[in-house]
Design a protein around this motif. Structure first.
Motif, PDB file in Angstrom:
ATOM      1  N   ASN A  76       4.541  25.836  30.953  1.00  0.00           N
ATOM      2  CA  ASN A  76       4.211  24.615  31.690  1.00  0.00           C
ATOM      3  C   ASN A  76       5.449  23.840  32.132  1.00  0.00           C
ATOM      4  OD1 ASN A  76       1.498  25.129  31.407  1.00  0.00           O
ATOM      5  ND2 ASN A  76       1.186  23.715  29.707  1.00  0.00           N
TER       6      ASN A  76
ATOM      7  N   HIS B  58      -5.186  31.624  38.695  1.00  0.00           N
ATOM      8  CA  HIS B  58      -4.093  32.146  39.520  1.00  0.00           C
ATOM      9  C   HIS B  58      -3.016  32.832  38.681  1.00  0.00           C
ATOM     10  CE1 HIS B  58      -5.658  30.474  43.210  1.00  0.00           C
ATOM     11  NE2 HIS B  58      -5.871  29.343  42.593  1.00  0.00           N
ATOM     12  N   ARG B  59      -2.772  32.310  37.491  1.00  0.00           N
ATOM     13  CA  ARG B  59      -1.762  32.945  36.629  1.00  0.00           C
ATOM     14  C   ARG B  59      -2.164  34.370  36.265  1.00  0.00           C
ATOM     15  NH1 ARG B  59       0.102  28.737  31.861  1.00  0.00           N
ATOM     16  NH2 ARG B  59       1.199  27.183  33.144  1.00  0.00           N
TER      17      ARG B  59
ATOM     18  N   HIS C 207      -4.263  22.710  34.180  1.00  0.00           N
ATOM     19  CA  HIS C 207      -5.352  22.703  35.150  1.00  0.00           C
ATOM     20  C   HIS C 207      -6.086  24.043  35.082  1.00  0.00           C
ATOM     21  CE1 HIS C 207      -3.748  19.006  36.792  1.00  0.00           C
ATOM     22  NE2 HIS C 207      -2.571  19.589  36.923  1.00  0.00           N
TER      23      HIS C 207
ATOM     24  N   ALA D   5       3.068  31.241  40.201  1.00  0.00           N
ATOM     25  CA  ALA D   5       1.741  31.643  39.758  1.00  0.00           C
ATOM     26  C   ALA D   5       0.864  32.126  40.885  1.00  0.00           C
ATOM     27  CB  ALA D   5       1.051  30.480  39.043  1.00  0.00           C
ATOM     28  N   ARG D   6       1.043  31.608  42.079  1.00  0.00           N
ATOM     29  CA  ARG D   6       0.084  31.886  43.148  1.00  0.00           C
ATOM     30  C   ARG D   6       0.658  32.835  44.189  1.00  0.00           C
ATOM     31  NH1 ARG D   6      -4.339  27.515  44.057  1.00  0.00           N
ATOM     32  NH2 ARG D   6      -4.301  26.439  42.078  1.00  0.00           N
TER      33      ARG D   6
ATOM     34  N   ASP E 103       4.827  27.506  37.010  1.00  0.00           N
ATOM     35  CA  ASP E 103       3.711  27.721  37.931  1.00  0.00           C
ATOM     36  C   ASP E 103       4.145  27.893  39.373  1.00  0.00           C
ATOM     37  OD1 ASP E 103       1.240  27.839  36.489  1.00  0.00           O
ATOM     38  OD2 ASP E 103       1.572  25.771  35.899  1.00  0.00           O
TER      39      ASP E 103
ATOM     40  N   ASP F 150      -3.264  20.476  44.988  1.00  0.00           N
ATOM     41  CA  ASP F 150      -2.624  20.197  43.701  1.00  0.00           C
ATOM     42  C   ASP F 150      -1.212  19.646  43.879  1.00  0.00           C
ATOM     43  OD1 ASP F 150      -4.896  21.120  42.480  1.00  0.00           O
ATOM     44  OD2 ASP F 150      -4.094  23.119  42.065  1.00  0.00           O
TER      45      ASP F 150
ATOM     46  N   ASP G  54      -7.729  25.716  37.305  1.00  0.00           N
ATOM     47  CA  ASP G  54      -7.463  26.599  38.444  1.00  0.00           C
ATOM     48  C   ASP G  54      -6.190  27.408  38.249  1.00  0.00           C
ATOM     49  OD1 ASP G  54      -9.728  25.774  39.700  1.00  0.00           O
ATOM     50  OD2 ASP G  54      -8.737  24.331  41.013  1.00  0.00           O
ATOM     51  N   ASP G  55      -5.193  26.793  37.591  1.00  0.00           N
ATOM     52  CA  ASP G  55      -3.938  27.511  37.381  1.00  0.00           C
ATOM     53  C   ASP G  55      -4.134  28.736  36.495  1.00  0.00           C
ATOM     54  OD1 ASP G  55      -2.456  25.818  38.960  1.00  0.00           O
ATOM     55  OD2 ASP G  55      -1.907  24.474  37.327  1.00  0.00           O
TER      56      ASP G  55
ATOM     57  N   PRO H 109      -2.491  26.511  30.442  1.00  0.00           N
ATOM     58  CA  PRO H 109      -2.297  25.691  31.647  1.00  0.00           C
ATOM     59  C   PRO H 109      -3.055  24.375  31.555  1.00  0.00           C
ATOM     60  CG  PRO H 109      -3.746  27.552  32.106  1.00  0.00           C
ATOM     61  CD  PRO H 109      -3.192  27.771  30.732  1.00  0.00           C
TER      62      PRO H 109
ATOM     63  N   ARG I 274      -4.113  24.964  46.300  1.00  0.00           N
ATOM     64  CA  ARG I 274      -2.771  24.732  45.757  1.00  0.00           C
ATOM     65  C   ARG I 274      -2.071  23.613  46.525  1.00  0.00           C
ATOM     66  NH1 ARG I 274       0.022  24.834  41.171  1.00  0.00           N
ATOM     67  NH2 ARG I 274       2.142  25.584  41.383  1.00  0.00           N
TER      68      ARG I 274
END
Length: 491
Positions: free
Chosen positions: A249, A327-328, A321, A302-303, A299, A160, A323-324, A319, A157
């Motif tokens: 988003n 995590h979401r 990305h 999100a993490r 987001d 990002d 990876d998001d 999302p 993260r």
């Protein structure tokens, strides 16, 4: 295995038991003994696996011995967001209540005066976001040469959000003889390069394949047209949804969607980056204590947020990305519980979904048929029919230049046999060589009746013979014969 088997102190075990935990998670069972042995650690684990406690618990026992000095924190934990930093601080307060450790939270959106006052007294644990830490370091308000333990949490993260250059600079300010713990849900090449540069012979602990999603989370893709997303979401928020987080988003979408849900009588709140830190914390508290049961978020939330009992996660926007996505949906199905994640997708999201499925190595179940996407096409077609035709649109009908409606276009199918296209002509005006030479083979178009032709008007008017007797009486009256040249046409 129990926490007592990991080598933790009695005071710490007492706090853990009072928090309701008896058995460590896989990442905790693997990481805690190694951290207590002062090893550098690379922890690769998806969210919801308990990795925060895997470094908080051993740090409390390690820092129990020693004394802090003013403006020189003994340990540093870097977090990408304010919410994650505040959550780690809550973990230290919960598990360290039987230890006399001082702690400071260094994040944006909070009074800097209170933070500086805590640093002046000296802290054992400094939890910070990179931006605020670099700000105070540049002002000479903090020194890092006494920090013997560094934790880089949510490293992917950090990547990002563009914090890697700040982290590299922070690492150069710390003593080389230190213990470094790096945790990340994924391990992209830039993070691997960072670990190789700043960690000393680290032990890698991987409890799940990178970028895998929790098997306790049932995932669905919901095809829908863009104009029907809000209605479809409200339909999914049925009676079985106890608590839900809805991810968007954009911050503007978060605000608009929260207003729409409230208008429909739902108990919803919002959290996004434009809110003050105090407002965001207050909204999270309302969600945790049940005052609201739906949280619309960007987001930023999100993490890492550990909120118990979240039954559903909705991706209102797919999302950007991959990876998001991991995590979401990781906000549900935590600590062994089950959860459901819905992602509303439009035809424009096809590439994003393909990237998500490629990253996670699984095909996500589609909920319903492709009728929703067909609905988009039919709606677009209806809109195109209803739209006024522009001036540049070419039609077979002859458009009137005075604003009158154009003549209706003829039926091309009926005209095809009777009126084929005229043969194209070459550059010099002659017929093309490939045009048929047999006149009989060329169908004859029925000619329209000719209009009677009119003689062209003369360029100048013709003078009519004038009878001088019709001239008015006066001093200008001509008494002689009429001149001959006046009888001839002019020009």
């Amino acid at each position: 295995m129990t926490f007592a088997d990991l080598g933790l102190s009695d005071e710490l075990l007492r706090a853990v038991n009072e928090s309701g935990y008896t058995e460590p998670t896989p990442i905790q069972a693997s990481a805690i003994p190694s951290v207590l042995m002062m090893r550098d650690i690379i922890g690769v684990a998806q969210t919801g696996t308990g990795k925060t406690a895997s470094f908080v618990l051993p740090m409390i026992d390690i820092l129990a011995h020693g004394r802090s000095r003013a403006r020189m924190p003994r340990s540093l934990i870097l977090e990408p967001t304010r919410e994650l930093a505040a959550q780690v601080a809550e973990n230290f307060e919960k598990y360290g209540k039987y230890h006399k450790l001082s702690m400071a939270l260094l994040i944006g959106g909070v009074s800097m005066g209170d933070q500086l006052a805590a640093l002046e007294k000296g802290v054992d644990v400094l939890i910070a976001t990179p931006g605020r830490l670099m700000d105070l370091f540049g002002r000479g308000k903090i020194m890092l040469n006494g920090c013997s333990l560094l934790v880089i949490d949510e490293a992917d993260r950090m990547l990002d959000m563009g914090f890697i250059p700040d982290i590299e600079e922070i690492c150069t300010k710390l003593p080389k003889a230190r213990q470094t713990l790096l945790f990340s849900a994924t391990m992209p090449p830039p993070i691997k390069k960072l670990a190789d540069k700043f960690l000393d012979n680290p032990k890698t602990i991987e409890v799940a394949r990178p970028a895998t999603t929790n098997v306790n989370i049932k995932q669905y893709l919901v095809p829908v047209s863009a104009s029907k997303k809000r209605d479809r979401l409200i339909g999914l928020l049925g009676d079985d949804v106890r608590t839900a987080i809805i991810f968007c988003n954009r911050k503007t979408t978060v605000r608009d969607l929260n207003k729409a849900l409230k208008r429909d009588g739902m108990r919803s709140g919002e959290i996004h980056g434009d809110m003050e830190q105090s407002e965001r914390i207050a909204e999270l508290d309302r969600f945790k204590n049940g005052e609201i049961n739906i949280l619309v978020a960007s987001d930023v939330a999100a993490r890492g947020l550990d909120i118990k009992g979240v039954s559903h996660v909705f991706n209102f926007d797919a999302p950007w990305h991959p990876d998001d996505y991991v995590h979401r949906i990781g906000r549900t199905g935590r600590a062994g519980a089950t959860g459901i994640a819905y992602t509303l997708i439009t035809p424009d999201d096809a590439e994003n979904i393909a990237n998500i499925e490629k990253l996670t190595g699984q095909t996500i179940e589609r909920l319903g048929s492709a009728a929703a996407t067909d609905e988009t096409s039919s709606a677009d077609a209806d809109e195109a029919k209803a739209a006024p035709k522009g001036r540049t649109r070419r039609t077979r009908g002859k458009a009137a230049s005075n604003g009158e409606p154009a003549a209706p276009a003829p039926d091309l199918t009926e005209e095809a046999d009777a009126a084929p296209a005229k043969p194209r002509r070459g550059r010099r005006g002659g017929a093309r060589r490939d045009a048929p030479n047999d006149a009989a083979s060329i169908p004859v178009r029925a000619e329209a009746p000719r209009q009677p032709s009119r003689a062209p008007e003369p360029r100048y008017p013709t003078a009519e013979p004038i009878d001088h007797n019709d001239a008015p009486v006066g001093e200008d009256k001509w008494e002689g014969p009429f001149p001959e040249f006046l009888r001839r046409p002019i020009g």
